[in-house]
Write an enzyme that holds these catalytic residues in place. Structure first.
Site, PDB file in Angstrom:
ATOM      1  N   ASN A   1     -42.518  87.581  -2.747  1.00 19.45           N
ATOM      2  CA  ASN A   1     -43.126  86.580  -3.641  1.00 19.45           C
ATOM      3  C   ASN A   1     -43.828  85.467  -2.872  1.00 19.45           C
ATOM      4  O   ASN A   1     -44.810  84.908  -3.367  1.00 19.45           O
ATOM      5  CB  ASN A   1     -42.019  85.993  -4.538  1.00 19.45           C
ATOM      6  CG  ASN A   1     -42.421  84.681  -5.165  1.00 19.45           C
ATOM      7  OD1 ASN A   1     -43.179  84.640  -6.135  1.00 19.45           O
ATOM      8  ND2 ASN A   1     -41.938  83.571  -4.591  1.00 19.45           N
TER       9      ASN A   1
ATOM     10  N   SER B   1     -48.704  90.216  -6.498  1.00 16.03           N
ATOM     11  CA  SER B   1     -50.137  90.108  -6.241  1.00 16.03           C
ATOM     12  C   SER B   1     -50.682  89.056  -7.201  1.00 16.03           C
ATOM     13  O   SER B   1     -50.120  87.963  -7.363  1.00 16.03           O
ATOM     14  CB  SER B   1     -50.782  91.484  -6.440  1.00 16.03           C
ATOM     15  OG  SER B   1     -52.166  91.436  -6.290  1.00 16.03           O
TER      16      SER B   1
ATOM     17  N   TYR C   1     -58.044  83.743  -0.300  1.00 15.93           N
ATOM     18  CA  TYR C   1     -56.952  84.120  -1.194  1.00 15.93           C
ATOM     19  C   TYR C   1     -57.187  85.526  -1.747  1.00 15.93           C
ATOM     20  O   TYR C   1     -56.286  86.374  -1.701  1.00 15.93           O
ATOM     21  CB  TYR C   1     -56.826  83.110  -2.338  1.00 15.93           C
ATOM     22  CG  TYR C   1     -55.648  83.394  -3.250  1.00 15.93           C
ATOM     23  CD1 TYR C   1     -54.340  83.268  -2.792  1.00 15.93           C
ATOM     24  CD2 TYR C   1     -55.829  83.783  -4.574  1.00 15.93           C
ATOM     25  CE1 TYR C   1     -53.256  83.526  -3.620  1.00 15.93           C
ATOM     26  CE2 TYR C   1     -54.751  84.036  -5.415  1.00 15.93           C
ATOM     27  CZ  TYR C   1     -53.468  83.902  -4.933  1.00 15.93           C
ATOM     28  OH  TYR C   1     -52.396  84.164  -5.756  1.00 15.93           O
TER      29      TYR C   1
ATOM     30  N   ASP D   1     -38.599  82.420   6.755  1.00 11.05           N
ATOM     31  CA  ASP D   1     -40.003  82.004   6.815  1.00 11.05           C
ATOM     32  C   ASP D   1     -40.771  83.265   7.161  1.00 11.05           C
ATOM     33  O   ASP D   1     -40.538  83.850   8.230  1.00 11.05           O
ATOM     34  CB  ASP D   1     -40.159  80.927   7.898  1.00 11.05           C
ATOM     35  CG  ASP D   1     -41.609  80.444   8.034  1.00 11.05           C
ATOM     36  OD1 ASP D   1     -42.540  81.191   7.668  1.00 11.05           O
ATOM     37  OD2 ASP D   1     -41.802  79.326   8.543  1.00 11.05           O
TER      38      ASP D   1
ATOM     39  N   LYS E   1     -54.994  88.995  -1.470  1.00  6.65           N
ATOM     40  CA  LYS E   1     -54.399  89.697  -2.616  1.00  6.65           C
ATOM     41  C   LYS E   1     -55.011  91.092  -2.795  1.00  6.65           C
ATOM     42  O   LYS E   1     -54.321  92.021  -3.203  1.00  6.65           O
ATOM     43  CB  LYS E   1     -54.523  88.856  -3.895  1.00  6.65           C
ATOM     44  CG  LYS E   1     -53.657  87.584  -3.874  1.00  6.65           C
ATOM     45  CD  LYS E   1     -52.154  87.884  -3.728  1.00  6.65           C
ATOM     46  CE  LYS E   1     -51.300  86.625  -3.827  1.00  6.65           C
ATOM     47  NZ  LYS E   1     -49.850  86.864  -3.636  1.00  6.65           N
TER      48      LYS E   1
HETATM   49  P1  NAP Z   1     -45.202  77.942  -5.673  1.00  7.86           P
HETATM   50  O1  NAP Z   1     -44.285  77.368  -6.684  1.00  7.86           O
HETATM   51  O2  NAP Z   1     -46.041  77.013  -4.875  1.00  7.86           O
HETATM   52  O3  NAP Z   1     -44.338  78.898  -4.716  1.00  7.86           O
HETATM   53  C1  NAP Z   1     -44.794  79.398  -3.501  1.00  7.86           C
HETATM   54  C2  NAP Z   1     -43.576  79.728  -2.680  1.00  7.86           C
HETATM   55  O4  NAP Z   1     -43.977  80.391  -1.459  1.00  7.86           O
HETATM   56  C3  NAP Z   1     -42.781  78.490  -2.285  1.00  7.86           C
HETATM   57  O5  NAP Z   1     -41.417  78.763  -2.479  1.00  7.86           O
HETATM   58  C4  NAP Z   1     -43.102  78.348  -0.809  1.00  7.86           C
HETATM   59  O6  NAP Z   1     -42.066  77.760  -0.065  1.00  7.86           O
HETATM   60  C5  NAP Z   1     -43.223  79.810  -0.427  1.00  7.86           C
HETATM   61  N1  NAP Z   1     -43.813  79.959   0.901  1.00  7.86           N
HETATM   62  C6  NAP Z   1     -45.003  79.491   1.355  1.00  7.86           C
HETATM   63  N2  NAP Z   1     -45.151  79.808   2.658  1.00  7.86           N
HETATM   64  C7  NAP Z   1     -44.023  80.481   3.032  1.00  7.86           C
HETATM   65  C8  NAP Z   1     -43.576  81.070   4.223  1.00  7.86           C
HETATM   66  N3  NAP Z   1     -44.284  80.995   5.363  1.00  7.86           N
HETATM   67  N4  NAP Z   1     -42.362  81.710   4.234  1.00  7.86           N
HETATM   68  C9  NAP Z   1     -41.617  81.770   3.104  1.00  7.86           C
HETATM   69  N5  NAP Z   1     -41.986  81.203   1.948  1.00  7.86           N
HETATM   70  C10 NAP Z   1     -43.177  80.578   1.906  1.00  7.86           C
HETATM   71  O7  NAP Z   1     -46.248  78.956  -6.355  1.00  7.86           O
HETATM   72  P2  NAP Z   1     -46.004  80.240  -7.284  1.00  7.86           P
HETATM   73  O8  NAP Z   1     -47.043  80.179  -8.335  1.00  7.86           O
HETATM   74  O9  NAP Z   1     -44.571  80.355  -7.662  1.00  7.86           O
HETATM   75  O10 NAP Z   1     -46.405  81.408  -6.277  1.00  7.86           O
HETATM   76  C11 NAP Z   1     -45.566  82.529  -6.067  1.00  7.86           C
HETATM   77  C12 NAP Z   1     -46.419  83.794  -5.910  1.00  7.86           C
HETATM   78  O11 NAP Z   1     -47.141  84.010  -7.138  1.00  7.86           O
HETATM   79  C13 NAP Z   1     -47.483  83.703  -4.811  1.00  7.86           C
HETATM   80  O12 NAP Z   1     -47.516  84.941  -4.097  1.00  7.86           O
HETATM   81  C14 NAP Z   1     -48.782  83.506  -5.576  1.00  7.86           C
HETATM   82  O13 NAP Z   1     -49.894  83.994  -4.875  1.00  7.86           O
HETATM   83  C15 NAP Z   1     -48.491  84.311  -6.837  1.00  7.86           C
HETATM   84  N6  NAP Z   1     -49.340  83.961  -7.985  1.00  7.86           N
HETATM   85  C16 NAP Z   1     -49.356  82.695  -8.497  1.00  7.86           C
HETATM   86  C17 NAP Z   1     -50.185  82.401  -9.587  1.00  7.86           C
HETATM   87  C18 NAP Z   1     -50.232  81.017 -10.202  1.00  7.86           C
HETATM   88  O14 NAP Z   1     -51.143  80.759 -11.016  1.00  7.86           O
HETATM   89  N7  NAP Z   1     -49.309  80.143  -9.917  1.00  7.86           N
HETATM   90  C19 NAP Z   1     -50.969  83.402 -10.138  1.00  7.86           C
HETATM   91  C20 NAP Z   1     -50.938  84.688  -9.601  1.00  7.86           C
HETATM   92  C21 NAP Z   1     -50.109  84.956  -8.521  1.00  7.86           C
HETATM   93  P3  NAP Z   1     -42.082  76.212   0.418  1.00  7.86           P
HETATM   94  O15 NAP Z   1     -41.401  75.461  -0.693  1.00  7.86           O
HETATM   95  O16 NAP Z   1     -41.319  76.219   1.684  1.00  7.86           O
HETATM   96  O17 NAP Z   1     -43.535  75.807   0.603  1.00  7.86           O
END
Ligand code: NAP
Length: 273
Positions: free
Chosen positions: A81, A132, A146, A54, A150
């Site tokens: 990530n 990012s 947010y 975490d 970033k």
């Molecule tokens: P996601 O499926 O919701 O994944 C987010 C992950 O972060 C989950 O595994 C979550 O774990 C974990 N997390 C949250 N708080 C945490 C903590 N305190 N310690 C460890 N893990 C934690 O969303 P995603 O789209 O894959 O996001 C991954 C990355 O991509 C993020 O950095 C996000 O900002 C970036 N991103 C996403 C998008 C998009 O459109 N989706 C676009 C640009 C960038 P839990 O299951 O325990 O909650």
């Protein structure tokens, strides 16, 4: 000896897809997550260590690094990530939510990086990949927190690369556009206060546009391929735009001055100047 990655936030989305992609390329994977007790798939696979991390809990970071080193002997790549999005009018956002957003997306990333640095420095080798977003280079309304995180990831990564490259440690920044994950669901923490009527038209307009925008975009598998290519390209390139939408958005941001770009965003949302 196989290469090894440690990746945060592998319970879902991009983290999960990236863990699978590296594994499919023959890498050892330290698949970290907040609740490993719920994991059923990764725990069955050879060359994958599922362990708790975490990013808000420093002792869990060190334990995950220690467990990874005990199992695989070396860590070559860290992928930061884990992250989520706190959105909404600043005035309507409780301070604890502000704190948590920066704790997870920024301080957690720094703490995890610090935990790996002694190992990378001793090996004179290592790669740190920070996830990012296009939202680290441009902003959308109601994303004060947010985007704040970033933009911080962009700045800290850029500065860090100067001090680490002489030690043989590379820093990479990945800038995805939309990814079809559950980011808009599980990772979208929207604050609002209907008692603040001035913000409500704004909130409605932004939510109407933001939802579909997040739901569009690339598959996590496609972005995972870009993460892999960036990690293994052997160059010192710092930034990687990830996904067609990211490339287009960032090009249009570069092509416009501030006033023109902001006016375009407001027009898209049907908001006045
Ligand atoms: P996601 O499926 O919701 O994944 C987010 C992950 O972060 C989950 O595994 C979550 O774990 C974990 N997390 C949250 N708080 C945490 C903590 N305190 N310690 C460890 N893990 C934690 O969303 P995603 O789209 O894959 O996001 C991954 C990355 O991509 C993020 O950095 C996000 O900002 C970036 N991103 C996403 C998008 C998009 O459109 N989706 C676009 C640009 C960038 P839990 O299951 O325990 O909650």
């Amino acid at each position: 000896m196989n290469n090894t990655i440690l990746i945060t936030g592998t319970s879902s989305g991009l983290g999960r897809a990236t863990a699978k992609h590296f594994h499919a390329q023959g890498w050892n994977v330290i698949a970290t997550m907040r609740t490993p007790e719920h994991e059923t798939e990764f725990s069955q696979i050879e060359r994958v260590l599922v362990t708790r991390l975490d990013v808000q809990d420093p002792s869990s970071i060190q334990s995950a690094v220690d467990a990874g080193l005990a199992k695989f002997g070396r860590i070559d790549v860290l992928i930061n990530n884990a992250g989520y999005g706190a959105y909404g009018p600043l005035e309507a956002t409780p301070f604890e939510k502000i704190q948590r957003q920066f704790d997870v997306n920024v301080l957690g990333l720094l703490a995890t990086t610090q935990a790996l640095l002694p190992h990378f420095r001793q090996n004179r080798k290592g790669t740190i990949v920070n996830i990012s977003s296009v939202g680290g280079r441009l902003t959308f309304p109601l994303g004060t927190l947010y985007h704040g995180t970033k933009f911080a990831v962009e700045g800290l990564s850029e500065a860090l690369h100067y001090e680490l490259s002489p030690l043989g440690i590379q820093v990479k920044i990945i800038e995805p556009g939309g990814i079809k994950t559950d980011f808009g669901g599980r990772s979208f923490d929207f604050s609002n206060d209907p008692q603040l009527p001035e913000y409500q038209p704004f909130v409605e307009a932004v939510l109407d546009v933001l939802g579909p925008m997040m739901a569009a975009g690339s598959s996590p598998e496609h972005i995972a391929e870009i993460v892999y290519a960036a990690t293994t390209d052997g160059t010192d390139q710092l930034r990687y735009e990830a996904g067609e939408d990211a490339v287009q958005l960032l090009a249009s941001r570069r092509a416009a001055d501030d006033a023109t770009f902001f006016a375009g965003i407001k027009a898209q949302l049907g908001l006045g100047a």
